[in-house]
Scaffold this motif. Structure first.
Motif, PDB file in Angstrom:
ATOM      1  N   HIS A 132      33.102 -10.137 -58.753  1.00  0.00           N
ATOM      2  CA  HIS A 132      33.633 -11.422 -58.638  1.00  0.00           C
ATOM      3  C   HIS A 132      32.489 -12.532 -58.591  1.00  0.00           C
ATOM      4  O   HIS A 132      31.872 -12.536 -57.592  1.00  0.00           O
ATOM      5  CB  HIS A 132      34.532 -11.598 -57.356  1.00  0.00           C
ATOM      6  N   GLU A 135      31.431 -14.287 -55.358  1.00  0.00           N
ATOM      7  CA  GLU A 135      31.307 -13.383 -54.421  1.00  0.00           C
ATOM      8  C   GLU A 135      29.708 -13.287 -54.444  1.00  0.00           C
ATOM      9  O   GLU A 135      29.380 -12.119 -54.924  1.00  0.00           O
ATOM     10  CB  GLU A 135      32.028 -12.175 -54.091  1.00  0.00           C
ATOM     11  N   HIS A 248      31.957  -6.858 -52.282  1.00  0.00           N
ATOM     12  CA  HIS A 248      32.692  -8.066 -52.769  1.00  0.00           C
ATOM     13  C   HIS A 248      32.497  -8.945 -51.327  1.00  0.00           C
ATOM     14  O   HIS A 248      31.547  -8.677 -50.700  1.00  0.00           O
ATOM     15  CB  HIS A 248      34.167  -7.745 -52.664  1.00  0.00           C
TER      16      HIS A 248
HETATM   17 ZN   LIG Z   1      35.820  -9.628 -54.456  1.00  0.00          ZN
END
Ligand SMILES: [Zn+2]
Length: 846
Positions: A132, A135, A248
Motif C-alpha cells: 500500500h 503506508e 502495512h
Molecule cells: Zn496496508
C-alpha cells in the motif's frame, strides 16, 4: 596490518556518521564500513523524508554493486514503467550456488520428486514491503533491513547470510508509493506539523494506497490483473519461499499488529490447521520478544482477515509457506499527534525493522521445520486431491474461446495443471465439447489452489468480513464448469495463446462478426476507430457463410460493403488486420437474404455509433470501482475515456458525449444547474451508466423513479450487550459474495450470452425492486441464487426478489443501473460483457 588499520579508521568514521541511525534502529550492532548505510547513500537519516522509489532502487543497485553477497534482479515493470526489483542477500558461497539452491527448493515443493535432505538447505525468506503506497514506513524499513543483513557483524546476521537466501521486495506497489511520497514530502513543514488536520496527513483523492489503476494490490495475488502481481507470482513460483512477509500501516492511534490473525473466522478453509495452530504461535514469540525489547505496544488475534487468497499474507499460506501480515501505527506523514503523543515516521519504520529481523531469526530457528512443512503441505495436497470425490473439474465456454483461453492462462499463472478434454459429454447441466473444453484434475500438487478456483464456500465460522467472502474464480470468469469423475484427460496444455482464424477471401456482400467472444467489443471499437461503418443485427438469424449455414445470435455485428466511405479493398485490409489483432473470426456473406430469421437490411438492424464516454472520478467517488472501469476500457477495449473530476461537472457540456458513467459515489453536492443540464441531456437521448446506490440520487433529482424493495423486516431484539454490536450489525452487510442471476437473453444487455443463468458478484446491501415496466429488468436472480460467500437469511430473501440490472427510461434517454459489480477487481470476465453492452448498445435498451 596497514589495511586493517585503515579499515578500523573507516569503520569508526562510518560509525560516527551513522551513529544516531544505527543506535536507534540497531543498538549495539557494528557494521561493515564497505557497505554504505541508507543514510550515507541518501544523504539524510531514514525517517526524515519519504524516499522516492527511484532512490530506493538506486540504493539497492548500490548494495548489489558493492557486495558479492547481494544480487539485484528486475522482474518486471509497473503500469507507469517503474522497475519491479528483487534484491537477494546470502553468503558469497550460497550466491555462487544460487540456481542449485533454487532447484532444490522446487524439488522439495514437488511431491512427485524424491525429498531432498533438508538439513543443509538454506531457508528461503521473502521480505515483501509496501504493497500500500501510502503506508510508507515499510519501504524505508526494507532499506534498513537489507543494510543490516548485508553489513551487520552480529552473530544473527552472519547466521542468516549463511543459512538463508533472503529476497527483498522493497516496494510491492511503486506507482502508489511515489504518489504518496510526493504528497508527504511536498507538504512537509519545517518544522514538521503533527496536527492530524494538516494537509500533509490528508492526501488528495485517490491517495497512494492503490496502483496506477486505483486497484488494491493486496487483493491482486489471486486475480493477477496487474503486471506488478504477475511478475511477483512468477517469482514466487520460482522459489516457493518458506516465509513471506507483508508490511502495512493502520490508524495513528493504533499500536502494532502481528499474526496470529483472528482464529477460524478469518482463516482460509483450505490451509492446514498446522499453519494457524502451530507455526504462527512459534513465530509470534519472536515478534513479541523484539517488540518487548524496544517497549513498543502490540496486539494479535482480535481481527485481520486472513482468508481471501489474494492477500499477500494468505497466498503463501496456500503454497506451503508462512505468510505474515504486520501492521504498524501510521504517522501518515513525518510526524502526527496520537493518543500516545507524537508518532514519528522513524518510530513506525523501527517497528517494521525489528519485525523484519525477528522474522529472520524465527525463520532460522525453524529452518528445517519449515522445510519439512513445505514438503508435508504438498504431499498432503496430493493425497487429499487424489481422494477428492470431484476428481476432475471440466470447464470451457463453447461460445467464447478467448475467455476460455484467458482462464487457462490464468490457471497456469498459478501453476495449476490443465489438460485437453478428449470427448463430448454433458454434466452439471452443461455440454462440454472436445477442443472447446478442458480438464483440471484434483490430483495435483496445486490441489488447494484448484479448490480456490472451483469450489463455492457457503459455511462460515464468522459473519463479519473485512473483505470478500467468496472468490471462486471459475465463477468470476463465467466458465461453465462441473465436477466430472469420468472425464478422460488428453494432453497437458502447454501453450495458452488466444485463437487465430483464417480470414475469408474474395468478394463479399457483407461481413459478420459474432458478438459472443470476449474480444468482440474490442474488434467493434477498432473498426469504429478505423472509420468502418458497423451495424448490429438485433435478432438471431442463420446465414450462408464461407463455413456453410451458420447460426448467429442477436448482437451480431454486420459490416455492409455497400455503405462504406472507403473502398471494399481498404475495408477488407483493415478488417483483416483488426480481426487478427483481436482474435476474432470474420464471416463473409454473398447475399442479404438470410436462410432464416431477419434479413440483413431489416429495420431491426442499425448503426452502432462510436461511443464517447465521460466518467466521473475524484472526491466522493469510489476509486476502486472507477479504477475497475478505467482499467477495463484501457486494457480490454483500448478505448480512451474522459475522466472528469466531480468538482468540474459544472463546466461540462454533456452533449459532447454519448455516455456518462457514474461509479458509486456521493453526488449530492452537485449544483442544481448541473442536475438540470443532466436531466435535459438524458431527456434528449443521453445514456447514463449508474452503479449501485447512485440510483437513489438519480431518484431524488427526478431522473429515475425506481423503488427500494419493500420487505417485512424480522423484528429486532430490543436490547443486546454493547460488545456484540459490531458483529451483530456487521452480519447485516453483504460483503462480497456470488449469486446466480437470470438473464433475458433477448435484451441488448445480454447480447453475446447464450445461457439463461450466470454467476454475478455482489458487494452491496441495496435491494431495488424490479422495474414497474415489465421489459426493463433484464437481469434478476434465480429462485435459489446463493452460490458462495456470506449472506444472512433475511438479505437472501430480499435478494431473491430484487433486481440486478434495471433500465430506467427518461424522455428519449435512459439510465442503465447495475446493482452488482460486473467488473470486480479486474477478475469478473464473465460479467464484463454486460458492461460492454451498456457501452455499445445502451441507446438500444429501451
Ligand atoms: Zn496496508
Amino acid at each position: 596490518m596497514k589495511k586493517i588499520y585503515t579499515a578500523i579508521i573507516l569503520f569508526i568514521l562510518s560509525f560516527q556518521s551513522t551513529f544516531s541511525q544505527t543506535d536507534y534502529f540497531f543498538p549495539g550492532d557494528s557494521f561493515d564500513p564497505q557497505i554504505p548505510s541508507p543514510e550515507e547513500f541518501l544523504g539524510y537519516p531514514i525517517g526524515e523524508w519519504h524516499t522516492r522509489y527511484d532512490l530506493i532502487v538506486k540504493y539497492f543497485e548500490k548494495l548489489d554493486a558493492v557486495s558479492d553477497q547481494a544480487s539485484l534482479k528486475t522482474i518486471g515493470y509497473t503500469h507507469e514503467h517503474r522497475p519491479k526489483i528483487i534484491l537477494t542477500i546470502t553468503s558469497a558461497e550460497n550466491m555462487a550456488n544460487l540456481e542449485e539452491i533454487r532447484l532444490k527448493q522446487l524439488q522439495l515443493a514437488d511431491p512427485s520428486q524424491g525429498k531432498p535432505d533438508v538439513s543443509a538447505m538454506p531457508a528461503i525468506i521473502h521480505l515483501g514491503y509496501g504493497v500500500h503506497g501510502n503506508e510508507p514506513s515499510s519501504a524505508e524499513a526494507a532499506m534498513l533491513s537489507a543494510y543490516w543483513l548485508l553489513a551487520s557483524q552480529s552473530d544473527l546476521a552472519k547466521r542468516v547470510r549463511e543459512g538463508a537466501v533472503v529476497h527483498f521486495d522493497p516496494t510491492v506497489n511503486p506507482d502508489g508509493r511515489d504518489r504518496h511520497s510526493l504528497w508527504a514530502d511536498s507538504n512537509k513543514g519545517f518544522p514538521p506539523v503533527a496536527d492530524p488536520l494538516d494537509r500533509e496527513h490528508n492526501e488528495a483523492w485517490p491517495g497512494g494506497r492503490t496502483n496506477h489503476y486505483w486497484f488494491d494490490l493486496n487483493r491482486d495475488w489471486l486475480p493477477l490483473a496487474h503486471p506488478e502481481s504477475q511478475a511477483k507470482i512468477k517469482w514466487y513460483h520460482q522459489w516457493y519461499p518458506n516465509v513471506t512477509t507483508d508490511f502495512h500501516e493502520m490508524g495513528t492511534n493504533s499500536t502494532y499488529f502481528f499474526e496470529p490473525t483472528k482464529p477460524y473466522g478469518s482463516e482460509n478453509p483450505v490451509v492446514p490447521r498446522k499453519n494457524y495452530d502451530d507455526i504462527n504461535p512459534r513465530f509470534a514469540k519472536y515478534f513479541s520478544k523484539y517488540m518487548d525489547e524496544i517497549q513498543s505496544l502490540y496486539w494479535t488475534k482480535e481481527v485481520f482477515d486472513n482468508s481471501y487468497p489474494g492477500y499477500g499474507s494468505t497466498y503463501p499460506d496456500i503454497h506451503g509457506g508462512l505468510g505474515l501480515v504486520f501492521e504498524t501505527a501510521s504517522s501518515r506523514g513525518h510526524v502526527q499527534d496520537s493518543q500516545r503523543g507524537e508518532i514519528t515516521f522513524a518510530f513506525t519504520i523501527r517497528n517494521h525493522v525489528v519485525n523484519s529481523l525477528a522474522t529472520l531469526e524465527a525463520s532460522m530457528d525453524n529452518r528445517e521445520y519449515m522445510h519439512d512443512y513445505l514438503r508435508e503441505f504438498f504431499e498432503s495436497a496430493l493425497l487429499q486431491g487424489s481422494m477428492d470425490p470431484a476428481k476432475n473439474y471440466v470447464f470451457g465456454d463453447e461460445f467464447d474461446e478467448s475467455r476460455s483461453r484467458l482462464f487457462i492462462k490464468f490457471l497456469k499463472h498459478h501453476q495449476i495443471k490443465v489438460y485437453e478434454n478428449t470427448s463430448d459429454f454433458q454434466t452439471g447441466g452443461f455440454s462440454f465439447k472436445k477442443g472447446k473444453s478442458w480438464i483440471v484434475p484434483t490430483n495435483q500438487a496445486q490441489y488447494r489452489m484448484v479448490r480456490t478456483m472451483f469450489e463455492y464456500e457457503k459455511e462460515f465460522a464468522d459473519s463479519v468480513f473485512y473483505d470478500a467472502s467468496a472468490w471462486t474464480m471459475a465463477g468470476a470468469f463465467g466458465m461453465p464448469f462441473a465436477a466430472s469423475g469420468s472425464a478422460k484427460l488428453g494432453d497437458e496444455v502447454t501453450e495458452t495463446s488466444l485463437p487465430t482464424f483464417e480470414y475469408p477471401t474474395g468478394k463479399a456482400y457483407a461481413y459478420l462478426i459474432d458478438w459472443s467472444d470476449y474480444y468482440a467489443p474490442k474488434m467493434l471499437f477498432e473498426m469504429q476507430k478505423a472509420g468502418i461503418h458497423v451495424e448490429v443485427v438485433n435478432r438471431s438469424f442463420t446465414a450462408t457463410t464461407q463455413d456453410g449455414e451458420t447460426e448467429f445470435g442477436a448482437g451480431t455485428l454486420m459490416v455492409p460493403l455497400g455503405f462504406q466511405k472507403m473502398s471494399n479493398q481498404e475495408v477488407q485490409e483493415k478488417l483483416k488486420e483488426i480481426a487478427s489483432k483481436t482474435h476474432q473470426k470474420v464471416f463473409a456473406v454473398q447475399t442479404g437474404m438470410n436462410v432464416s430469421g431477419i434479413d440483413l437490411g431489416s429495420n431491426l438492424v442499425g448503426e452502432v455509433k462510436k461511443p464517447k464516454i465521460l466518467m466521473v472520478v475524484g472526491s466522493g467517488v469510489n476509486s476502486y470501482e472507477a479504477g475497475e472501469i478505467w482499467h477495463l476500457m484501457d486494457m480490454q477495449i483500448g478505448m480512451p475515456i474522459t475522466k472528469i473530476n466531480s468538482d468540474m461537472l459544472g463546466r461540462v457540456n454533456l452533449f459532447d458525449y454519448s455516455t456518462l458513467i457514474l461509479p458509486t459515489g456521493n453526488y449530492s453536492s452537485q449544483s442544481e444547474s448541473f442536475t438540470n443540464h443532466l436531466k435535459d441531456w438524458v431527456n434528449r437521448g443521453g445514456t447514463v451508466i449508474s452503479m449501485k446506490t447512485n440510483v437513489l440520487w438519480l431518484n431524488r433529482i427526478g431522473i429515475t423513479k425506481e423503488s427500494e424493495l419493500e420487505f417485512e423486516e424480522a423484528p429486532e431484539p430490543s436490547e443486546l450487550p454493547f460488545e456484540v454490536r459490531r458483529d451483530y450489525e456487521g452480519a447485516k452487510e453483504v460483503g462480497g459474495s456470488i449469486y446466480m442471476a437470470k438473464l433475458d437473453l433477448t435484451h441488448p444487455i445480454a447480447y453475446g450470452y447464450h445461457r439463461e443463468t450466470m454467476p454475478v458478484y455482489r458487494n452491496s446491501s441495496l435491494f431495488m425492486a424490479p422495474s414497474k415496466n415489465k421489459y426493463l429488468t433484464p437481469i434478476r436472480y434465480t429462485e435459489n441464487p446463493h452460490l458462495g460467500g456470506y449472506i444472512n437469511d433475511q438479505n437472501l430473501e430480499k435478494l431473491k426478489q430484487s433486481a440486478s440490472v434495471i433500465i430506467s427510461l427518461s424522455g428519449r434517454g435512459r439510465v442503465i443501473n447495475f446493482f452488482d459489480s460486473p467488473n470486480f477487481r479486474g477478475a469478473w470476465f464473465g460479467t464484463n460483457k454486460l458492461f460492454f453492452n451498456a457501452i455499445f448498445f445502451g441507446s438500444m435498451m429501451d
